[in-house]
Design a protein around this motif. Structure first.
Motif, PDB file in Angstrom:
ATOM      1  N   SER A   1       0.835  -1.196   0.000  1.00  0.00           N
ATOM      2  CA  SER A   1       0.000   0.000   0.000  1.00  0.00           C
ATOM      3  C   SER A   1       0.875   1.254   0.000  1.00  0.00           C
ATOM      4  O   SER A   1       1.051   1.919   1.019  1.00  0.00           O
ATOM      5  CB  SER A   1      -0.930  -0.017   1.204  1.00  0.00           C
ATOM      6  OG  SER A   1      -1.999   0.855   0.965  1.00  0.00           O
TER       7      SER A   1
ATOM      8  N   TYR B   1      -4.611   1.227  -8.779  1.00  0.00           N
ATOM      9  CA  TYR B   1      -4.839   2.568  -9.330  1.00  0.00           C
ATOM     10  C   TYR B   1      -3.689   2.912 -10.276  1.00  0.00           C
ATOM     11  O   TYR B   1      -2.514   2.897  -9.883  1.00  0.00           O
ATOM     12  CB  TYR B   1      -4.936   3.631  -8.229  1.00  0.00           C
ATOM     13  CG  TYR B   1      -5.286   4.999  -8.792  1.00  0.00           C
ATOM     14  CD1 TYR B   1      -6.615   5.346  -9.053  1.00  0.00           C
ATOM     15  CD2 TYR B   1      -4.289   5.925  -9.094  1.00  0.00           C
ATOM     16  CE1 TYR B   1      -6.942   6.583  -9.596  1.00  0.00           C
ATOM     17  CE2 TYR B   1      -4.612   7.164  -9.642  1.00  0.00           C
ATOM     18  CZ  TYR B   1      -5.937   7.485  -9.890  1.00  0.00           C
ATOM     19  OH  TYR B   1      -6.266   8.697 -10.433  1.00  0.00           O
TER      20      TYR B   1
ATOM     21  N   ARG C   1      -0.411   2.099  -5.909  1.00  0.00           N
ATOM     22  CA  ARG C   1      -0.983   3.081  -6.825  1.00  0.00           C
ATOM     23  C   ARG C   1       0.137   3.755  -7.614  1.00  0.00           C
ATOM     24  O   ARG C   1       1.118   4.204  -7.021  1.00  0.00           O
ATOM     25  CB  ARG C   1      -1.772   4.129  -6.028  1.00  0.00           C
ATOM     26  CG  ARG C   1      -3.032   3.581  -5.363  1.00  0.00           C
ATOM     27  CD  ARG C   1      -3.269   4.208  -4.010  1.00  0.00           C
ATOM     28  NE  ARG C   1      -2.335   3.728  -3.012  1.00  0.00           N
ATOM     29  CZ  ARG C   1      -2.090   4.337  -1.851  1.00  0.00           C
ATOM     30  NH1 ARG C   1      -2.706   5.445  -1.541  1.00  0.00           N
ATOM     31  NH2 ARG C   1      -1.205   3.826  -1.001  1.00  0.00           N
TER      32      ARG C   1
ATOM     33  N   LEU D   1       1.896   4.797  -2.601  1.00  0.00           N
ATOM     34  CA  LEU D   1       1.611   5.574  -3.807  1.00  0.00           C
ATOM     35  C   LEU D   1       2.941   5.902  -4.480  1.00  0.00           C
ATOM     36  O   LEU D   1       3.851   6.437  -3.834  1.00  0.00           O
ATOM     37  CB  LEU D   1       0.873   6.868  -3.433  1.00  0.00           C
ATOM     38  CG  LEU D   1       0.765   7.938  -4.530  1.00  0.00           C
ATOM     39  CD1 LEU D   1       0.012   7.422  -5.760  1.00  0.00           C
ATOM     40  CD2 LEU D   1       0.083   9.201  -3.991  1.00  0.00           C
TER      41      LEU D   1
ATOM     42  N   GLU E   1      -7.182   8.099 -16.296  1.00  0.00           N
ATOM     43  CA  GLU E   1      -7.191   7.117 -15.203  1.00  0.00           C
ATOM     44  C   GLU E   1      -7.448   5.768 -15.835  1.00  0.00           C
ATOM     45  O   GLU E   1      -8.562   5.467 -16.229  1.00  0.00           O
ATOM     46  CB  GLU E   1      -8.337   7.429 -14.237  1.00  0.00           C
ATOM     47  CG  GLU E   1      -7.954   8.344 -13.115  1.00  0.00           C
ATOM     48  CD  GLU E   1      -9.117   8.556 -12.145  1.00  0.00           C
ATOM     49  OE1 GLU E   1     -10.283   8.296 -12.534  1.00  0.00           O
ATOM     50  OE2 GLU E   1      -8.847   8.975 -11.035  1.00  0.00           O
TER      51      GLU E   1
ATOM     52  N   VAL F   1      -8.994   1.883 -11.922  1.00  0.00           N
ATOM     53  CA  VAL F   1      -9.423   2.230 -10.565  1.00  0.00           C
ATOM     54  C   VAL F   1     -10.128   0.996 -10.026  1.00  0.00           C
ATOM     55  O   VAL F   1     -11.231   0.673 -10.442  1.00  0.00           O
ATOM     56  CB  VAL F   1     -10.392   3.438 -10.555  1.00  0.00           C
ATOM     57  CG1 VAL F   1     -10.727   3.819  -9.114  1.00  0.00           C
ATOM     58  CG2 VAL F   1      -9.799   4.620 -11.305  1.00  0.00           C
TER      59      VAL F   1
ATOM     60  N   ALA G   1      -5.907   9.092  -5.429  1.00  0.00           N
ATOM     61  CA  ALA G   1      -5.029   7.958  -5.109  1.00  0.00           C
ATOM     62  C   ALA G   1      -4.672   7.942  -3.621  1.00  0.00           C
ATOM     63  O   ALA G   1      -4.578   6.880  -3.009  1.00  0.00           O
ATOM     64  CB  ALA G   1      -3.764   8.014  -5.952  1.00  0.00           C
TER      65      ALA G   1
END
Lengths: 280, 178, 372
Positions: free
Chosen positions: A121, A174, A200, A123, A255, A258, A193
């Motif tokens: 997890s 993402y 992501r 970004l 995008e 998602v 995000a």
């Protein structure tokens, strides 16, 4: 004060202003990306004391040095595994990797691939300026075929990564791409995000007029931005071919994936702990 | 007193397990100084498997067998490979169906058809445990119960009965030798 | 682990020793003969709320434990020589960021893929000098399974106390060999744990040292706004790419270890007091040497063994203090031999070398020192 002003002053709190001016060239796109990131952080109301930024090496890698949160400027290519160590040890923290294309996809490619597969997890904001800027403009894993760099004086024979497609193939929940021309969409994308979990990836096509643009007939920052403006097409359901970046051709942004509720590595490990504790 | 034991046989015969259980029994249940090593390279050569146990009342320094006091072999190839490692007054212990003594042997030799006994018990997989019982009985180096405890440490509960039977067969075979 | 006696391999003892010493974070990549450390950690850490992760390679593994270290975890990885070659990049990062970590190297026959399952001692200089640059590092090397368990406490304590990576050498012999290990009661172990110094104000200057030259270490997530970099930096942690900053930082990184070398040094002096021949040895090899010393003594020869438990910083005073012929028994073509020569001060120094795969036999050692 307007929202814009709020964000501006708030952004200053999130910068180590005593370290300014920064190392980036006039007209560089990394500052735009960093600004979009920090504004998204403010809008998400993330506690700065619980936010960690990790960078690798290169122009974008210097971003960690300017953000006024716990921040780590690691070795070349290793930002992602370093960030994983932090996130896995302290899942309650928001961990963001902010680094460049060469760092993340060439020398760090194996880490990227496996981290996305495991769905940590974190970004990842990947600034793609098509080149190794810090070392003087050599070609990298994202340089379009045919482009001119200091190590492709006759045009680049390599084929570049299709980064969003790569991330999607690995199951990243993402995946988005924007250019530095799309400041609002970029900020909104980061905002979105930051509110999600899992691995992501946001690819940010960014201008490097200093060492890339000038060898590829886009000598000024403005000419590169104009290229982004004129050639970008928003298409969220883009195909593999559409996501591919070709020399001086269209840039499909949007995008691309998602997906919610995909268990993260950290969540799956909670289950491991539960099983281990109940084992005997 | 330093005692050196070498176990040898083929991969799949449980040679490593046999050595490990005996060593574990010595170290944990009989409180002796003990070192267990296994030769990985032998395994890599294909087929062969060997392990070594050193038991002593004092701290053990050199962890390998130099001249074995006991050589326990369950295959002809292991016999050939390691017979020279057995000291002059050492003891050779063999699976009598698997190993043929090839040269005149002046040292003490004890044989047991361990594999056949295991087969009669319904599973050749416990041939090593039959041999272990035999070895325990012949040498009387460790308490019988210590070795049984070490077997239970190593073997899943549902196989305890079978292993205990195998061990006891081997052990009583040794008792009948005297 | 409950107090009592266990029959463990060196790999298991290294893992259990680390857990006893407070390690709760492990990232690694399997490689013979260290893989059983990872297996043990995968089994045990989640039982006690710790974290185990198998990474994509050794480079990622060490990066992850440096990250975890900054959150306050006592973090470890384990590998063998080929993996250390990959980790050396971030050994340098841990040095520069002053991140406490423990890196186990189960040495095998070398170079390259070498002898994966068999002992080597060829990584002694790599342990000290493997990453680029001028730095000091701590390297420990036990020689029994009990010591492999016990010495882990020192490894973690030293790493935390001096904010430095500690390289924990074992070898293929120790890794796979089983011996009895006594695990003391939990309270007794707990008392030995030295926690890292943390700053008493927020935000702190993560690289401003105390008198012991070691800066208290702020933890992520507590408002310190830490910045740490592999670049040369000032006490705030900000890059400062000048000769002046370089001089100040790198000199301190070296001196913080040298200043404490007497606390870090651990050696075993076995029958050396009256010895006219001293065999320097370490790790698995020292077990043959000890046997040879005992044989020699039985025959009235004054032979002793100096066993280095701390390899780096090199315990030079223990060489300087003796007047004797030195022999250095090692499984390489001469590494620590050169360090012994450096401090032997006119005494003879002879190398007893073997290229690895097995330790010397006691007889081979005896022959080299002139027979019994």
């Amino acid at each position: 004060m307007s929202l814009m002003e709020d964000l501006r002053y708030g952004v200053e709190d999130l910068l180590r202003t005593e370290r300014l001016p920064h190392v980036w060239c006039p007209g560089c796109g990394i500052g735009i990306t960093l600004n979009a990131f920090l504004r998204a952080v403010l809008r998400r109301k993330i506690d700065p004391n619980k936010l960690v930024v990790v960078s690798g090496i290169g122009c974008t890698g210097r971003a960690a040095g300017y953000v006024n949160v716990d921040s780590f400027h690691t070795t070349h290519g290793r930002a992602i595994p370093f960030a994983i160590g932090i996130k896995f040890a302290r899942p309650e923290l928001t961990v963001v990797v902010f680094s460049g294309d060469g760092d993340l996809f060439a020398i760090g490619g194996n880490h990227f691939v496996n981290a996305a597969r495991r769905n940590h997890s974190i970004l990842v904001i990947a600034v793609n300026n098509f080149t190794y800027g810090m070392t003087g403009g050599q070609h990298g894993p994202t340089t379009p075929t045919g482009a001119y760099t200091t190590t492709t004086p006759y045009g680049n024979p390599d084929r570049p990564f299709n980064i969003p497609h790569l991330a999607i193939s690995l199951g990243a929940p993402y995946v988005a791409r924007w250019t530095t021309y799309h400041v609002n969409q970029l900020q909104n994308s980061i905002y979105k995000a930051l509110g999600m979990k899992g691995f992501r990836l946001i690819e940010v096509i960014s201008q490097c007029p200093t060492v890339y643009g000038r060898r590829n007939s886009m000598r000024t920052p403005l000419s590169m931005m104009e290229y982004f403006e004129k050639n970008s097409i928003v298409k969220n359901d883009a195909s593999f071919e559409e996501m591919e970046l070709k020399y001086n051709e269209k840039i499909v942004v949007g995008e691309f994936r998602v997906a919610k509720d995909i268990p993260t590595y950290e969540e799956r490990y909670d289950e491991v702990i539960r099983r281990a504790k109940n084992a005997d | 007193m330093r005692i050196e034991i070498k176990f040898g046989g083929l991969g799949g015969q449980g040679i490593i397990t046999m050595g490990f259980i005996f060593a574990n029994a010595a170290a944990i249940y009989d409180g002796k100084e003990c070192v267990f090593t296994q030769d990985y390279s032998a395994e890599a050569r294909g087929g062969a498997s060997t392990s070594e146990v050193i038991i002593s009342d004092e701290k053990i320094d050199y962890p390998h067998v130099t001249k074995a006091d006991y050589l326990v072999v369950m295959s002809q190839s292991a016999y050939r490979d390691y017979i020279d490692k057995l000291r002059n007054n050492g003891v050779l212990i063999i699976d009598s169906d698997m190993v043929k003594i090839e040269e005149e042997e002046k040292r003490k030799v004890y044989g047991i058809p361990a594999t056949k006994i295991a087969e009669n018990l319904g599973n050749t997989i416990v041939a090593n445990i039959v041999m272990l019982g035999f070895f325990t009985g012949i040498t009387k180096m460790l308490k019988k119960e210590s070795v049984m405890n070490a077997i239970r440490d190593r073997v899943p509960k549902k196989f305890w009965d079978l292993n205990e039977k195998a061990f006891n067969r081997g052990y009583s075979h040794a008792m009948h030798m005297e | 682990m409950k107090s009592g006696y266990y029959f463990w391999s060196g790999d298991i003892a290294a893992a259990e020793g680390a857990i006893a010493a407070g390690c709760r974070f492990y990232a690694g990549y399997p490689i013979t003969p260290s893989s059983e450390i990872a297996e043990r950690m995968a089994l045990r850490l989640p039982q006690i709320g710790g974290k185990f992760i198998q990474m994509e390679d050794e480079i990622g593994s060490i990066a992850a434990i440096i990250g975890a270290s900054w959150t306050g975890e006592r973090a470890m990885t384990a590998t063998s020589g080929p993996g250390i070659s990959l980790m050396n990049e971030n050994i340098g990062l841990a040095i520069m960021m002053e991140a406490p970590i423990v890196v186990v190297n189960a040495m095998r026959g070398d170079p390259s893929t070498g002898l994966p399952t068999l002992i080597g001692q060829g990584d002694l200089m790599q342990a000290r000098y493997g990453s680029h640059g001028s730095y000091e590092i701590i390297v420990l090397y036990p020689n029994s399974i009990q010591e492999t368990f016990d010495l882990m406490m020192d490894a973690f304590n030293m790493a935390e106390k001096y904010r430095v990576p500690v390289m924990y050498l074992i070898d293929a012999l120790l890794a796979h060999m089983f011996e009895r290990v006594y695990v003391p009661p939990e309270e007794e172990i707990e008392r030995k744990i030295i926690r890292r110094k943390v700053p008493n104000k927020v935000p702190s200057r993560p690289f401003e040292p105390d008198d012991d030259l070691v800066p208290p270490m702020p933890l992520i997530g507590q408002g310190h706004k830490i910045h740490a970099t592999g670049l040369t930096h000032d006490e705030r942690g900000y890059p400062n790419l000048t000769p002046k900053a370089q001089e100040k930082l790198v000199r301190r990184l070296n001196e913080k270890i040298i200043k404490h070398e007497r606390e870090i040094w651990k050696v075993e002096e076995y029958k050396t007091e009256d010895a006219d021949k001293i065999i320097v040895s370490f790790g698995g090899e020292s077990r043959a040497v000890r046997n040879a010393v005992n044989s020699a003594r039985k025959n009235g020869k004054k032979v002793g063994m100096l066993r280095l438990i701390t390899l780096w910083p090199f315990p030079h005073e223990f060489i300087k203090k003796y007047t004797a012929d030195f022999y250095v028994a090692e499984l390489n073509y001469g590494q620590m031999y050169h360090k012994v020569r450096e401090y032997a001060d006119g005494n003879n120094v002879k190398l007893i070398a073997k290229m690895g795969g097995e330790i010397h036999t006691p007889n081979e050692i005896l022959k080299e020192i002139g027979g019994v």
